[in-house]
Design a protein around this motif. Structure first.
Motif, PDB file in Angstrom:
ATOM      1  N   ASP A  99       0.798  -1.217   0.000  1.00 25.19           N
ATOM      2  CA  ASP A  99       0.000   0.000   0.000  1.00 25.19           C
ATOM      3  C   ASP A  99       0.837   1.277   0.000  1.00 25.19           C
ATOM      4  O   ASP A  99       0.304   2.373   0.159  1.00 25.19           O
ATOM      5  CB  ASP A  99      -0.956   0.022   1.198  1.00 25.19           C
ATOM      6  CG  ASP A  99      -0.220  -0.170   2.529  1.00 25.19           C
ATOM      7  OD1 ASP A  99       1.036  -0.164   2.516  1.00 25.19           O
ATOM      8  OD2 ASP A  99      -0.884  -0.335   3.557  1.00 25.19           O
ATOM      9  N   GLY A 100       2.163   1.161  -0.150  1.00 21.69           N
ATOM     10  CA  GLY A 100       3.014   2.332  -0.276  1.00 21.69           C
ATOM     11  C   GLY A 100       3.208   3.123   0.998  1.00 21.69           C
ATOM     12  O   GLY A 100       3.549   4.307   0.945  1.00 21.69           O
TER      13      GLY A 100
ATOM     14  N   GLU B  45       3.710  -5.658   4.054  1.00 20.10           N
ATOM     15  CA  GLU B  45       2.506  -6.400   4.395  1.00 20.10           C
ATOM     16  C   GLU B  45       2.724  -7.867   4.033  1.00 20.10           C
ATOM     17  O   GLU B  45       3.725  -8.217   3.403  1.00 20.10           O
ATOM     18  CB  GLU B  45       1.284  -5.849   3.651  1.00 20.10           C
ATOM     19  CG  GLU B  45       0.771  -4.526   4.186  1.00 20.10           C
ATOM     20  CD  GLU B  45       1.614  -3.341   3.774  1.00 20.10           C
ATOM     21  OE1 GLU B  45       1.860  -2.462   4.631  1.00 20.10           O
ATOM     22  OE2 GLU B  45       2.048  -3.299   2.607  1.00 20.10           O
ATOM     23  N   THR B  46       1.785  -8.724   4.430  1.00 17.65           N
ATOM     24  CA  THR B  46       1.917 -10.168   4.251  1.00 17.65           C
ATOM     25  C   THR B  46       0.855 -10.673   3.282  1.00 17.65           C
ATOM     26  O   THR B  46      -0.310 -10.289   3.378  1.00 17.65           O
ATOM     27  CB  THR B  46       1.760 -10.886   5.600  1.00 17.65           C
ATOM     28  OG1 THR B  46       2.781 -10.421   6.494  1.00 17.65           O
ATOM     29  CG2 THR B  46       1.880 -12.388   5.445  1.00 17.65           C
ATOM     30  N   VAL B  47       1.280 -11.532   2.355  1.00 15.88           N
ATOM     31  CA  VAL B  47       0.369 -12.147   1.389  1.00 15.88           C
ATOM     32  C   VAL B  47       0.324 -13.650   1.663  1.00 15.88           C
ATOM     33  O   VAL B  47       1.360 -14.308   1.719  1.00 15.88           O
ATOM     34  CB  VAL B  47       0.819 -11.880  -0.056  1.00 15.88           C
ATOM     35  CG1 VAL B  47      -0.074 -12.626  -1.048  1.00 15.88           C
ATOM     36  CG2 VAL B  47       0.790 -10.382  -0.349  1.00 15.88           C
TER      37      VAL B  47
ATOM     38  N   ASP C 264      -5.096  -0.110  -5.006  1.00 18.81           N
ATOM     39  CA  ASP C 264      -5.356   1.237  -5.492  1.00 18.81           C
ATOM     40  C   ASP C 264      -5.817   2.177  -4.390  1.00 18.81           C
ATOM     41  O   ASP C 264      -6.297   3.283  -4.663  1.00 18.81           O
ATOM     42  CB  ASP C 264      -6.399   1.212  -6.612  1.00 18.81           C
ATOM     43  CG  ASP C 264      -7.767   0.685  -6.160  1.00 18.81           C
ATOM     44  OD1 ASP C 264      -7.942   0.460  -4.942  1.00 18.81           O
ATOM     45  OD2 ASP C 264      -8.649   0.495  -7.016  1.00 18.81           O
ATOM     46  N   GLY C 265      -5.649   1.767  -3.138  1.00 20.15           N
ATOM     47  CA  GLY C 265      -6.096   2.572  -2.016  1.00 20.15           C
ATOM     48  C   GLY C 265      -7.379   2.068  -1.391  1.00 20.15           C
ATOM     49  O   GLY C 265      -7.674   2.369  -0.232  1.00 20.15           O
ATOM     50  N   GLU C 266      -8.141   1.280  -2.162  1.00 23.28           N
ATOM     51  CA  GLU C 266      -9.391   0.727  -1.653  1.00 23.28           C
ATOM     52  C   GLU C 266      -9.496  -0.774  -1.874  1.00 23.28           C
ATOM     53  O   GLU C 266     -10.075  -1.486  -1.060  1.00 23.28           O
ATOM     54  CB  GLU C 266     -10.587   1.422  -2.324  1.00 23.28           C
ATOM     55  CG  GLU C 266     -10.700   2.907  -2.003  1.00 23.28           C
ATOM     56  CD  GLU C 266     -11.926   3.524  -2.647  1.00 23.28           C
ATOM     57  OE1 GLU C 266     -12.630   2.813  -3.410  1.00 23.28           O
ATOM     58  OE2 GLU C 266     -12.193   4.704  -2.388  1.00 23.28           O
TER      59      GLU C 266
END
Length: 403
Positions: free
Chosen positions: A164-165, A170-172, A253-255
């Motif tokens: 998310d920049g 983060e973890t996937v 994309d932020g959402e």
């Protein structure tokens, strides 16, 4: 002063008048002016007054000791020397600057053990795919369970990256849910909040969105998630070589996550072809007292393309006793990959047809429980592996007699 000589008294009076005419002491007017200027010239006025007070006694003593009548030299005005400029403040040493008080993003690197030890909210599964309803709220993930409709943490390796920049990783992870012999799957991104709790950032992608399996994930340098997907999930006797794979890329994309690269559909499998089967038959009595009859069946296989069929496999034609025709050309030990065909024979090039004849001895009178027999043909490659047909409905025919 009454004891002084009149001449000396006269000289002192002249000196006093002369000095007063040249040196003006600080009077009330000057004081008010200095106050109105907010004491900006206080230092200069004090210095000038000090010079006058020092010079006046010196001149007076010189006059007292001077016997001639030379008038005294008026005192010179002295301009006060401005104070030396103060040295600039010494800058603080490097590294002592005020620390950045902006909050930093929490570290979203989560281990498998940590994820299994907490309850998480999962994105919704594919509608209509999960009739049993895999839970999505406050789920405690499990591993290696054969239970259906239970959310599991798949064996896929965890991946990490700044999705998310926000400057932190983060973890996937891949989450699955069994609904039979197969499982629905989701790629989910997890993070931590300011209090360090594990939270769900969002779903990257899930099965049912144009594919049936998730094979692997990767996070590239830009923070995008690359997902290797497959068109089928081999199970229930389906061989794994039928699987096709693609790599699709998704980005936050932020959402939500949206696909940004890679194919969006698999399309028709270029390895498959369209075989079509038709049949003619002849049933004759056997001479003599034998109650059996001779069944001669001729199958015509047409390959409508687009690819050659190196081999064809017939299924269901094993009735009665083999009595001639192309039986001698059959592979006597068809491999398991051919799904146990009755006979495996050389195939048909695309756009061509071939005829295959089988002679059998069958009972003269059908059994009371005899059923209609269905014959069908499939495409096999040079490695004896069978392949689905592009139009499977025209791959089979029914026997005209019951056995």
């Amino acid at each position: 002063m009454s004891d002084l000589d009149p001449r000396l008294r006269q000289r002192l009076g002249a000196y006093r008048n002369d000095v007063i005419s040249h040196v003006a002491g600080p009077g009330p007017d000057q004081a008010r002016q200095l106050l109105r200027r907010r004491r900006r010239m206080a230092a200069v006025a004090v210095a000038a007054a000090a010079v006058v007070l020092v010079v006046a006694p010196v001149v007076a003593n010189a006059a007292l000791n001077n016997d001639d009548r030379t008038p005294p030299v008026p005192a010179e005005s002295v301009t006060p020397t401005p104070p030396a400029p103060s040295a600039p403040p010494t800058p603080p040493p490097t590294g002592s600057a005020s620390p950045n008080t902006a909050p930093t993003a929490p570290d979203g690197r989560i281990s498998r053990a940590q994820l299994l030890a907490t309850r998480v909210d999962l994105p919704n599964w594919q509608p209509g795919e999960m009739e049993g309803g895999c839970a999505t709220a406050k789920v405690r993930l499990r591993t290696n369970t054969d239970n259906t409709y239970v959310s599991e943490l798949a064996e896929n390796a965890f991946r990490y990256g700044d999705l998310d920049g926000d400057g932190a990783v983060e973890t996937v992870a891949v989450v699955s849910c069994r609904y039979g012999e197969a499982s629905a799957k989701q790629v989910v991104a997890f993070d931590r909040d300011r209090e360090g709790r594990i939270v769900t950032l969002g779903r990257v992608v899930r099965t049912g969105d144009g594919f049936d399996d998730i094979r692997a994930t990767e996070v590239n340098r830009s923070g995008s998630v690359e997902v290797r997907v497959a068109d089928i999930q081999p199970c229930c006797g389906t061989p794994s070589y039928l699987r096709r794979e693609q790599v699709r890329t998704y980005r936050w994309d932020g959402e939500r996550f949206s696909q940004t690269d890679g194919p969006t559909a698999f399309g028709r499998d270029p390895r498959l072809t369209d075989l079509r089967l038709s049949m003619t038959h002849q049933l004759t009595d056997v001479a003599g007292a034998d109650t059996r009859r001779t069944l001669t069946t001729v199958f015509t296989v047409t390959n409508a393309g687009p690819v050659d069929a190196p081999q064809v496999a017939f299924h269901g034609i094993e009735v009665g006793e083999r009595a001639g025709g192309d039986w001698s050309r059959c592979d006597p030990n068809p491999p398991p990959q051919a799904d146990n065909p009755t006979c495996l024979l050389p195939g048909v090039p695309a756009g061509e047809s071939r005829r295959y004849t089988f002679v059998q001895l069958v009972p003269g009178t059908p059994r009371p429980d005899a059923q209609v027999q269905r014959f069908f043909v499939v495409h096999c490659d040079a490695q004896d592996r069978w392949w689905p047909d592009l139009k499977k409905d025209d791959n089979g025919v029914d026997s005209p007699i019951r056995f």
